[in-house]
Design a protein around this motif. Sequence first.
Motif, PDB file in Angstrom:
ATOM      1  N   HIS A 142       0.847  -1.197   0.000  1.00 46.62           N
ATOM      2  CA  HIS A 142       0.000   0.000   0.000  1.00 46.62           C
ATOM      3  C   HIS A 142       0.885   1.249   0.000  1.00 46.62           C
ATOM      4  O   HIS A 142       0.890   2.034   0.939  1.00 46.62           O
ATOM      5  CB  HIS A 142      -0.942  -0.005   1.205  1.00 46.62           C
ATOM      6  CG  HIS A 142      -1.983  -1.071   1.158  1.00 46.62           C
ATOM      7  ND1 HIS A 142      -1.689  -2.414   1.116  1.00 46.62           N
ATOM      8  CD2 HIS A 142      -3.329  -0.981   1.145  1.00 46.62           C
ATOM      9  CE1 HIS A 142      -2.807  -3.105   1.077  1.00 46.62           C
ATOM     10  NE2 HIS A 142      -3.827  -2.259   1.091  1.00 46.62           N
ATOM     11  N   ASN A 153      -8.224  -1.643  -2.942  1.00 43.05           N
ATOM     12  CA  ASN A 153      -7.765  -0.281  -3.237  1.00 43.05           C
ATOM     13  C   ASN A 153      -7.284  -0.214  -4.679  1.00 43.05           C
ATOM     14  O   ASN A 153      -6.410  -0.982  -5.078  1.00 43.05           O
ATOM     15  CB  ASN A 153      -6.606   0.111  -2.319  1.00 43.05           C
ATOM     16  CG  ASN A 153      -7.034   0.328  -0.899  1.00 43.05           C
ATOM     17  OD1 ASN A 153      -6.879  -0.560  -0.069  1.00 43.05           O
ATOM     18  ND2 ASN A 153      -7.578   1.485  -0.595  1.00 43.05           N
ATOM     19  N   GLU A 154      -7.827   0.712  -5.439  1.00 42.13           N
ATOM     20  CA  GLU A 154      -7.409   0.894  -6.828  1.00 42.13           C
ATOM     21  C   GLU A 154      -5.917   1.235  -6.910  1.00 42.13           C
ATOM     22  O   GLU A 154      -5.246   0.879  -7.879  1.00 42.13           O
ATOM     23  CB  GLU A 154      -8.247   2.016  -7.466  1.00 42.13           C
ATOM     24  CG  GLU A 154      -7.941   2.248  -8.926  1.00 42.13           C
ATOM     25  CD  GLU A 154      -8.797   3.353  -9.498  1.00 42.13           C
ATOM     26  OE1 GLU A 154      -9.615   3.060 -10.383  1.00 42.13           O
ATOM     27  OE2 GLU A 154      -8.647   4.517  -9.048  1.00 42.13           O
ATOM     28  N   GLN A 155      -5.391   1.893  -5.879  1.00 42.65           N
ATOM     29  CA  GLN A 155      -3.988   2.303  -5.870  1.00 42.65           C
ATOM     30  C   GLN A 155      -3.037   1.164  -5.490  1.00 42.65           C
ATOM     31  O   GLN A 155      -1.856   1.391  -5.307  1.00 42.65           O
ATOM     32  CB  GLN A 155      -3.820   3.494  -4.910  1.00 42.65           C
ATOM     33  CG  GLN A 155      -4.538   4.737  -5.413  1.00 42.65           C
ATOM     34  CD  GLN A 155      -4.793   5.715  -4.294  1.00 42.65           C
ATOM     35  OE1 GLN A 155      -5.507   5.438  -3.344  1.00 42.65           O
ATOM     36  NE2 GLN A 155      -4.181   6.886  -4.403  1.00 42.65           N
ATOM     37  N   ASN A 156      -3.560  -0.045  -5.403  1.00 40.18           N
ATOM     38  CA  ASN A 156      -2.751  -1.234  -5.146  1.00 40.18           C
ATOM     39  C   ASN A 156      -2.867  -2.125  -6.400  1.00 40.18           C
ATOM     40  O   ASN A 156      -3.589  -3.112  -6.405  1.00 40.18           O
ATOM     41  CB  ASN A 156      -3.259  -1.958  -3.889  1.00 40.18           C
ATOM     42  CG  ASN A 156      -2.387  -3.127  -3.490  1.00 40.18           C
ATOM     43  OD1 ASN A 156      -1.507  -3.552  -4.227  1.00 40.18           O
ATOM     44  ND2 ASN A 156      -2.664  -3.672  -2.321  1.00 40.18           N
ATOM     45  N   CYS A 181     -13.578   7.478  -2.957  1.00 41.21           N
ATOM     46  CA  CYS A 181     -13.036   7.478  -1.604  1.00 41.21           C
ATOM     47  C   CYS A 181     -13.274   6.121  -0.945  1.00 41.21           C
ATOM     48  O   CYS A 181     -14.149   5.369  -1.356  1.00 41.21           O
ATOM     49  CB  CYS A 181     -13.721   8.558  -0.763  1.00 41.21           C
ATOM     50  SG  CYS A 181     -13.452  10.225  -1.389  1.00 41.21           S
ATOM     51  N   ASP A 182     -12.512   5.849   0.118  1.00 40.39           N
ATOM     52  CA  ASP A 182     -12.752   4.621   0.876  1.00 40.39           C
ATOM     53  C   ASP A 182     -13.952   4.828   1.806  1.00 40.39           C
ATOM     54  O   ASP A 182     -14.576   5.897   1.814  1.00 40.39           O
ATOM     55  CB  ASP A 182     -11.493   4.171   1.616  1.00 40.39           C
ATOM     56  CG  ASP A 182     -11.062   5.110   2.738  1.00 40.39           C
ATOM     57  OD1 ASP A 182     -11.837   6.002   3.135  1.00 40.39           O
ATOM     58  OD2 ASP A 182      -9.935   4.940   3.234  1.00 40.39           O
ATOM     59  N   TYR A 191      -8.937   7.464  -1.297  1.00 36.56           N
ATOM     60  CA  TYR A 191      -8.368   6.220  -1.811  1.00 36.56           C
ATOM     61  C   TYR A 191      -9.467   5.477  -2.558  1.00 36.56           C
ATOM     62  O   TYR A 191     -10.327   4.840  -1.939  1.00 36.56           O
ATOM     63  CB  TYR A 191      -7.816   5.356  -0.677  1.00 36.56           C
ATOM     64  CG  TYR A 191      -6.870   6.097   0.231  1.00 36.56           C
ATOM     65  CD1 TYR A 191      -5.752   6.745  -0.290  1.00 36.56           C
ATOM     66  CD2 TYR A 191      -7.088   6.169   1.595  1.00 36.56           C
ATOM     67  CE1 TYR A 191      -4.879   7.441   0.531  1.00 36.56           C
ATOM     68  CE2 TYR A 191      -6.223   6.855   2.424  1.00 36.56           C
ATOM     69  CZ  TYR A 191      -5.117   7.492   1.884  1.00 36.56           C
ATOM     70  OH  TYR A 191      -4.261   8.184   2.700  1.00 36.56           O
ATOM     71  N   LEU A 233     -11.797   2.907  -4.314  1.00 31.25           N
ATOM     72  CA  LEU A 233     -12.009   1.478  -4.104  1.00 31.25           C
ATOM     73  C   LEU A 233     -12.645   0.852  -5.332  1.00 31.25           C
ATOM     74  O   LEU A 233     -13.474   1.476  -5.988  1.00 31.25           O
ATOM     75  CB  LEU A 233     -12.926   1.246  -2.898  1.00 31.25           C
ATOM     76  CG  LEU A 233     -12.399   1.675  -1.540  1.00 31.25           C
ATOM     77  CD1 LEU A 233     -13.462   1.440  -0.469  1.00 31.25           C
ATOM     78  CD2 LEU A 233     -11.112   0.947  -1.194  1.00 31.25           C
TER      79      LEU A 233
END
Length: 152
Positions: free
Chosen positions: A29, A109-112, A132-133, A139, A141
């Motif tokens: 992450h 998470n899209e950023q993972n 957002c989360d 973050y 999702l």
Amino acid sequence: MEIKEIQTRTPQLIETLLAVWEDSVRATHLFLSGAEVLRIKKYVPQALKGVEHLLIAESESGQPIAFMGVEKNRLEMLFLSPEERGKGIGKQLIQYGIRNYGIQEVTVNEQNPQAVGFYEHLGFKTYQRTECDEEGNPYPLLYMKRMKKMKK
């Protein structure tokens, strides 16, 4: 490697799994700051105690090296010790969860991107995205459903 469901969630086990969680999050992450990891870490013990099905993968020596939480056909958490990544343990856990607990959905998470690719490889497809989360943090999702049989 052995996979087992944990009924008795002792303080020692929670501490061990919390260390696996933190090591895993710090390795995957990369969009989270150190302070954010520590902030989120405060909530992990409660999640570990409260999830319906908590499954751990143990090394041959009996040490937890990965865990997942499942609730109502949804994968709620999956974390592996960084040194165990790439060995098929995550895939084995997911396969076990599909067979024994009917896992059909996951939120990631899209950023993972490694996690997103992992779930896509296992037959999950995105059906919804949020900016957002769940706590309102920036973050994005991805909500994913299992759409096809898993690749061997």
